[in-house]
Design a protein around this motif. Structure first.
Motif, mmCIF file in Angstrom:
data_model
loop_
_atom_site.group_PDB
_atom_site.id
_atom_site.type_symbol
_atom_site.label_atom_id
_atom_site.label_comp_id
_atom_site.label_asym_id
_atom_site.label_seq_id
_atom_site.Cartn_x
_atom_site.Cartn_y
_atom_site.Cartn_z
ATOM 1 N N LEU A 1 -22.342 21.526 8.378
ATOM 2 C CA LEU A 1 -23.380 21.879 9.352
ATOM 3 C C LEU A 1 -24.487 22.688 8.680
ATOM 4 O O LEU A 1 -25.666 22.508 8.974
ATOM 5 C CB LEU A 1 -22.785 22.664 10.526
ATOM 6 C CG LEU A 1 -21.879 21.883 11.478
ATOM 7 C CD1 LEU A 1 -21.264 22.831 12.511
ATOM 8 C CD2 LEU A 1 -22.629 20.756 12.168
ATOM 9 N N ARG B 1 -21.619 24.660 20.956
ATOM 10 C CA ARG B 1 -20.277 24.298 21.398
ATOM 11 C C ARG B 1 -19.210 25.050 20.621
ATOM 12 O O ARG B 1 -18.194 25.464 21.184
ATOM 13 C CB ARG B 1 -20.094 22.789 21.328
ATOM 14 C CG ARG B 1 -20.691 22.131 22.570
ATOM 15 C CD ARG B 1 -21.344 20.779 22.304
ATOM 16 N NE ARG B 1 -21.935 20.244 23.523
ATOM 17 C CZ ARG B 1 -23.107 20.629 24.039
ATOM 18 N NH1 ARG B 1 -23.826 21.565 23.444
ATOM 19 N NH2 ARG B 1 -23.570 20.090 25.145
ATOM 20 N N ASN C 1 -26.907 22.108 19.417
ATOM 21 C CA ASN C 1 -25.906 21.822 20.445
ATOM 22 C C ASN C 1 -24.498 21.886 19.861
ATOM 23 O O ASN C 1 -23.577 22.377 20.512
ATOM 24 C CB ASN C 1 -26.200 20.473 21.104
ATOM 25 C CG ASN C 1 -27.224 20.590 22.209
ATOM 26 O OD1 ASN C 1 -26.890 20.932 23.327
ATOM 27 N ND2 ASN C 1 -28.483 20.331 21.889
ATOM 28 N N ALA C 2 -24.320 21.431 18.625
ATOM 29 C CA ALA C 2 -23.011 21.530 17.966
ATOM 30 C C ALA C 2 -22.640 22.998 17.739
ATOM 31 O O ALA C 2 -21.512 23.419 18.050
ATOM 32 C CB ALA C 2 -23.020 20.766 16.645
ATOM 33 N N TYR C 3 -23.577 23.779 17.198
ATOM 34 C CA TYR C 3 -23.318 25.209 16.995
ATOM 35 C C TYR C 3 -23.018 25.907 18.323
ATOM 36 O O TYR C 3 -22.127 26.762 18.392
ATOM 37 C CB TYR C 3 -24.503 25.887 16.321
ATOM 38 C CG TYR C 3 -24.558 25.770 14.818
ATOM 39 C CD1 TYR C 3 -23.470 26.101 14.014
ATOM 40 C CD2 TYR C 3 -25.730 25.369 14.186
ATOM 41 C CE1 TYR C 3 -23.537 26.020 12.630
ATOM 42 C CE2 TYR C 3 -25.809 25.289 12.796
ATOM 43 C CZ TYR C 3 -24.707 25.614 12.024
ATOM 44 O OH TYR C 3 -24.781 25.545 10.659
#
Length: 149
Positions: free
Chosen positions: A18, A136, A132-134
């Motif tokens: 990431l 979550r 959005n990944a971070y």
């Protein structure tokens, strides 16, 4: 709030991956303040206290006025405080972040495409997906905001 799991320790390779995407975005040519505004807006929509705190601090460090930062959730009502590019980026961030509800309509795409090149729009969408990944991760595992430590 107690952190449920240290995801950076549990999956260092995943977090490093990431981080490489984050590094790409930072050298993509997109304005750093614009990216942080988008990160902040996505985090606000998702309710990620850790990321809201972090990106607010990042914007302050970059010299963005507090007046502008506090109006990010209502950018549509902030008149000329936000540039056309910032408004288009924030609108796109909202549509993409709310993909399950919005379906990212053609009108939203056309509005963003009118302001950003194809590469910029692709990179902006990667940035939104990354945030959005971070979000979550931070929400799921209860990352503690700096302000709450």
């Amino acid at each position: 709030m107690t952190q449920r799991l240290n995801y950076e320790k549990a999956s260092p390779g995943g977090i490093e991956a990431l981080g490489r995407v984050y590094g790409y975005i930072m050298q993509s040519g997109l304005d750093a303040v614009l990216v942080d505004l988008v990160y902040l807006r996505a985090s606000q929509i998702n309710g990620c206290a850790y990321c809201i705190d972090m990106h607010t601090r990042d914007l302050i460090k970059k010299g963005v006025a507090i007046d502008k930062i506090v109006l990010v959730p209502v950018w549509q009502e902030a008149g000329a405080l936000f540039s056309d590019r910032e408004k288009a980026a924030l609108a796109w961030a909202e549509s993409v972040t709310r993909v399950a509800q919005s379906g990212v309509p053609d009108d939203d795409f056309q509005a963003a495409r009118a302001v950003f090149s194809e590469k910029e729009l692709a990179d902006l969408t990667i940035a939104i997906g990354l945030m959005n990944a971070y979000n979550r991760l931070a929400i799921s595992f209860r990352a503690t905001p700096e302000a709450a430590r």
